[in-house]
Design a protein around this motif. Sequence first.
Motif, short mmCIF file in Angstrom:
data_model
loop_
_atom_site.label_atom_id
_atom_site.label_comp_id
_atom_site.label_asym_id
_atom_site.label_seq_id
_atom_site.Cartn_x
_atom_site.Cartn_y
_atom_site.Cartn_z
N ILE A 1 0.83 -1.13 -0.05
CA ILE A 1 0.10 0.09 -0.10
C ILE A 1 0.83 1.17 0.02
CG2 ILE A 1 -1.87 1.32 1.37
CD1 ILE A 1 -3.00 -1.28 2.13
N GLN A 2 0.80 2.01 -1.03
CA GLN A 2 1.30 3.53 -0.95
C GLN A 2 0.49 4.49 -0.42
OE1 GLN A 2 4.45 3.60 -2.36
NE2 GLN A 2 4.16 1.23 -2.83
N PRO A 3 1.32 5.62 0.04
CA PRO A 3 0.71 6.84 0.83
C PRO A 3 -0.48 7.17 -0.16
CG PRO A 3 3.02 6.97 0.88
CD PRO A 3 2.80 5.56 0.04
N GLY A 4 -1.64 7.67 0.67
CA GLY A 4 -2.57 8.25 -0.33
C GLY A 4 -3.68 7.26 -0.95
N GLU A 5 -3.23 5.92 -0.89
CA GLU A 5 -4.24 4.80 -1.41
C GLU A 5 -5.42 4.56 -0.65
OE1 GLU A 5 -0.84 2.97 -4.70
OE2 GLU A 5 -1.61 1.90 -2.95
N VAL A 6 -6.40 3.92 -1.05
CA VAL A 6 -7.54 3.25 -0.20
C VAL A 6 -7.53 2.09 -1.04
CG1 VAL A 6 -10.00 3.30 0.34
CG2 VAL A 6 -8.63 5.58 0.33
N HIS A 7 -7.56 1.02 -0.07
CA HIS A 7 -7.62 -0.33 -0.45
C HIS A 7 -8.88 -1.16 0.13
CE1 HIS A 7 -3.42 -1.19 -2.17
NE2 HIS A 7 -3.50 -0.03 -1.67
N ALA A 8 -9.50 -1.74 -0.59
CA ALA A 8 -10.86 -2.23 -0.13
C ALA A 8 -10.49 -3.97 -0.05
CB ALA A 8 -12.05 -2.25 -1.03
N ILE A 9 -10.82 -4.46 0.93
CA ILE A 9 -10.50 -5.73 1.37
C ILE A 9 -11.82 -6.67 1.45
CG2 ILE A 9 -9.46 -7.83 2.43
CD1 ILE A 9 -7.25 -6.05 2.82
N MET A 10 -12.11 -7.55 0.35
CA MET A 10 -13.54 -8.17 0.60
C MET A 10 -13.33 -9.49 0.24
SD MET A 10 -15.58 -5.67 -2.32
CE MET A 10 -17.21 -6.13 -1.46
N GLY A 11 -14.45 -10.49 0.74
CA GLY A 11 -14.24 -11.81 0.75
C GLY A 11 -15.20 -12.50 1.52
N PRO A 12 -15.24 -13.77 1.35
CA PRO A 12 -16.47 -14.51 2.12
C PRO A 12 -16.10 -14.38 3.80
CG PRO A 12 -14.93 -15.88 0.88
CD PRO A 12 -14.46 -14.71 0.57
N ASN A 13 -16.93 -14.77 4.45
CA ASN A 13 -16.92 -14.95 5.88
C ASN A 13 -15.66 -15.86 6.40
OD1 ASN A 13 -18.42 -13.04 7.04
ND2 ASN A 13 -20.30 -14.43 6.58
N GLY A 14 -14.80 -15.70 7.21
CA GLY A 14 -13.88 -16.71 7.70
C GLY A 14 -12.65 -16.72 6.70
N GLY A 15 -12.61 -15.85 5.77
CA GLY A 15 -11.53 -15.89 4.69
C GLY A 15 -10.50 -15.32 5.32
N GLY A 16 -10.42 -14.65 6.55
CA GLY A 16 -9.29 -13.64 7.26
C GLY A 16 -9.10 -12.44 7.12
N LYS A 17 -10.37 -11.70 6.83
CA LYS A 17 -10.29 -10.42 6.72
C LYS A 17 -9.94 -9.52 8.03
CE LYS A 17 -14.57 -9.73 5.15
NZ LYS A 17 -14.97 -11.12 5.12
N SER A 18 -10.81 -10.11 9.20
CA SER A 18 -10.74 -9.54 10.51
C SER A 18 -9.49 -9.87 11.18
CB SER A 18 -11.83 -9.96 11.52
OG SER A 18 -12.95 -9.22 11.08
N THR A 19 -8.90 -11.23 10.77
CA THR A 19 -7.79 -11.51 11.09
C THR A 19 -6.54 -10.70 10.81
OG1 THR A 19 -8.18 -14.08 11.39
CG2 THR A 19 -5.98 -13.75 11.42
N LEU A 20 -6.58 -10.33 9.57
CA LEU A 20 -5.61 -9.36 9.09
C LEU A 20 -5.64 -8.11 9.87
CD1 LEU A 20 -3.46 -8.36 6.88
CD2 LEU A 20 -5.53 -7.72 5.50
N ALA A 21 -6.86 -7.41 10.09
CA ALA A 21 -7.03 -6.34 10.97
C ALA A 21 -6.05 -6.61 12.00
CB ALA A 21 -8.35 -6.01 11.00
N SER A 22 -6.40 -7.72 12.91
CA SER A 22 -5.77 -8.00 14.32
C SER A 22 -4.40 -8.08 14.06
CB SER A 22 -6.61 -9.18 14.81
OG SER A 22 -7.85 -8.83 15.26
N VAL A 23 -3.88 -8.70 13.29
CA VAL A 23 -2.49 -8.95 13.18
C VAL A 23 -1.69 -7.68 12.92
CG1 VAL A 23 -0.88 -9.88 11.60
CG2 VAL A 23 -2.53 -11.30 12.23
N LEU A 24 -2.30 -6.87 12.28
CA LEU A 24 -1.73 -5.63 11.87
C LEU A 24 -1.83 -4.58 12.88
CD1 LEU A 24 -3.15 -4.58 8.43
CD2 LEU A 24 -0.76 -5.20 8.93
N ALA A 25 -2.99 -4.69 13.81
CA ALA A 25 -3.12 -4.06 14.90
C ALA A 25 -2.05 -4.59 16.19
CB ALA A 25 -4.51 -3.91 15.46
N GLY A 26 -1.79 -5.71 16.13
CA GLY A 26 -0.89 -6.54 17.21
C GLY A 26 -1.60 -7.19 18.15
N ARG A 27 -2.91 -7.69 17.83
CA ARG A 27 -3.55 -8.34 19.05
C ARG A 27 -2.72 -9.55 19.38
NH1 ARG A 27 -9.67 -7.52 19.47
NH2 ARG A 27 -9.69 -8.44 21.52
N GLU A 28 -2.77 -9.59 20.81
CA GLU A 28 -1.75 -10.78 21.42
C GLU A 28 -2.09 -12.01 21.07
OE1 GLU A 28 1.19 -10.55 24.26
OE2 GLU A 28 -0.32 -8.85 24.06
N ASN A 29 -3.36 -12.43 20.74
CA ASN A 29 -3.48 -13.81 20.76
C ASN A 29 -3.43 -14.48 19.24
OD1 ASN A 29 -5.61 -12.39 20.72
ND2 ASN A 29 -7.08 -13.73 21.76
#
Lengths: 254, 481
Positions: free
Chosen positions: A24-52
């Motif tokens: 991702i470059q500065p200024g860009e907006v990226h949309a992430i889509m996909g079916p449930n259970g595909g890992g979208k929220s996991t990606l958010a948690s991993v980026l934010a550094g969630r412990e578990n």
Amino acid sequence: MLKIKDIHASIDGKEILKGLNLDIQPGEVHAIMGPNGGGKSTLASVLAGRENYEVTAGTIDFDGKDMLDLSPEERAREGLFLAFQYPVEIPGVSTTNFIKTAVNEKRKHLGQPPLDAVAFLKTMKEKTALVEIDKSLLSRSLNEGFSGGEKKRNEIFQMAMLEPKLAILDETDSGLDIDALRIVANGVNQLRNEHNSIIVITHYQRLLDYLQPDFVHVLVEGKIVKSGTKELALELEEKGYDFIKESLNATAAV
Amino acid sequence: MAEELKMLEETVSKEYEYGFVTNIETDVINKGINEDVIHLISSKKNEPEWMLEWRLKAYYQWLKMEEPTWPNVTYPKINYQDIIYYAAPKKKPKLGSLDEVDPELLKTFDKLGISLSEQKRLSGVAVDVVMDSVSVATSFKEQLAEVGIIFCSISEAIQKHPDLVRKHIGSVVPMNDNYFSALNSAVFTDGSFCYIPKGVRCPMELSTYFRINQENSGQFERTLIIAEEGAYVSYLEGCTAPKRDANQLHAAVVELKAMAKAEIKYSTVQNWYPGDENGKGGIYNFVTKRGICMGDFSKISWTQVETGAAITWKYPSVILKGDNTIGEFYSVALTNNYQQADTGTKMIHLGKNTKSRIVSKGISAGKSQNSYRGLVRAAKGALNARNYSQCDSLLLGDKCGAHTFPYIESKNKTAIIEHEATTSKIGEDQLFYCQQRGIDAETAVALIVTGFAKEVMNQLPMEFAVEAQKLLAVSLEGSVG
């Protein structure tokens, strides 16, 4: 801004992200889509550094820093913001007090003096107008008794106050009616500039209608299987995820 | 999950900040309790005969009583013959001004952040400091005397206002009320006395700092506050104690009396040494606090912030005797490591149209146990009695406990008694949310706990609220302070 290379991540020993790449470059907006259970929220948690969430392989470079080396609060102070899908309630702590603490922690990290009350209130006033949030909410306990829409708006308000380099909106549109969606989207659009980037995790086209992403990615079974421009989202909306899965299977069969 | 818990535990472990000992020559008597010791205490304090007799009577009652076992706490059996019942600083200064106070003592006050000169200059708080049983400094007394308020040590009151003391002492908490009140009545060494005459509104917050200093010396304070008709007083009590290994017994008695239309507000910040992180040492805080709304339209309000002591056993109560009287109890009890607290209140509704309100916030961390125990009783004649109780518990980590023991007794049909209770945990989700906003776990815990306790903290007078907030943070955090 953000370079994700071959990230593998698991929770409770179960691998969810299986070699994900994203640039991702500065200024860009990226949309992430996909079916449930595909890992979208996991990606958010991993980026934010969630412990578990355990990152087992791969690298994440955030504006020149090894993100995986940083604690969640350090990532935040460096300019990462996650608009939560389910914002928490903190009884007895006013939204104002909470945001003031957050803003000043970030300023401390960046070697800036804390904002004095006058400057803080001035900024608050500007940003409340931006996201059309009811001022009375700010003196109430954080998210306590807020409606779904108010909670989401509060997330965008905090984003406005913290001015992140990279914001992740994790299904911010879920549970919003059309008016709230428009207000939230407008808020995000006004915060958008050539220096910051946004990742929008969503199931629906309607938020993207407002946000007009530069790129759309489809995340299936822990990998980005298809990337394209905003037209891809329209195609998904029309055909569903099955068409992607089918084309994947077709590819696999070859 | 496991790491999150570990982090929580690290966050809440914090060494006692006020662990230091003041080097002051002390006049100590031998260990143990018997008739001679009571004679000795009484004669050292140059007390009148009636006071000695009262003490002896209490002692004989105590001998016949048994230590209560119903509280939800455990501790090794106390050897009452192994306690020193009297310790007084040898150099007993006669004070015209602060300059005459032992410099060592002043240093202690500085460490506690309660330098008298500062207090005097900045906050306008009159401080009657109890250092090991004997009052050594009193300020603002003259200013108070001008409006007829008596604020002095109870020893001084026994000398100078014997009739008042004799009339009221033991009238709210009878000497044989319980095991510890009987012991206190027999051997109390000092405490505070406060008398607000009819129609007088005390012009300042009255404040006392207690401090145990002599090793193995139990401290038995006795406090008596009387507000005559239409009088108002706000009284603050705060305490810290030096770090010690041997357990120290603290069994205070506080009596409040509010006549018609009088109001007494009593606030406590309690920070006795809680013992170390392994549960070694710490103060046993067995306190009897009770107020009586004697006259119609009177009001008594207790506010307490309890963060210290190895064991707390304390139920500040209000007897609502007059009609249209109001009793309030606002409490924050924080336990960490191996601390145990069994605390709450009793609201005894006797008069008509009496109201009481209980707000209790228990915070448990480490391996501690925190119990709320409260009684609301509406007597037959207490028409239209009204009570609202709210007991909230907050847990940090998964090794601590929170318990609620509400007792409700209603003997008339017009009474309305409400009880609400909640138990919550500082969740991983809350912590992560804060961290994602750049707030580290430690600050987040302090923020959440402060928010949880806010309703009670708001009841504290301003100058105390700041200190109390700091104390909560210090008691829970690893690096602040």
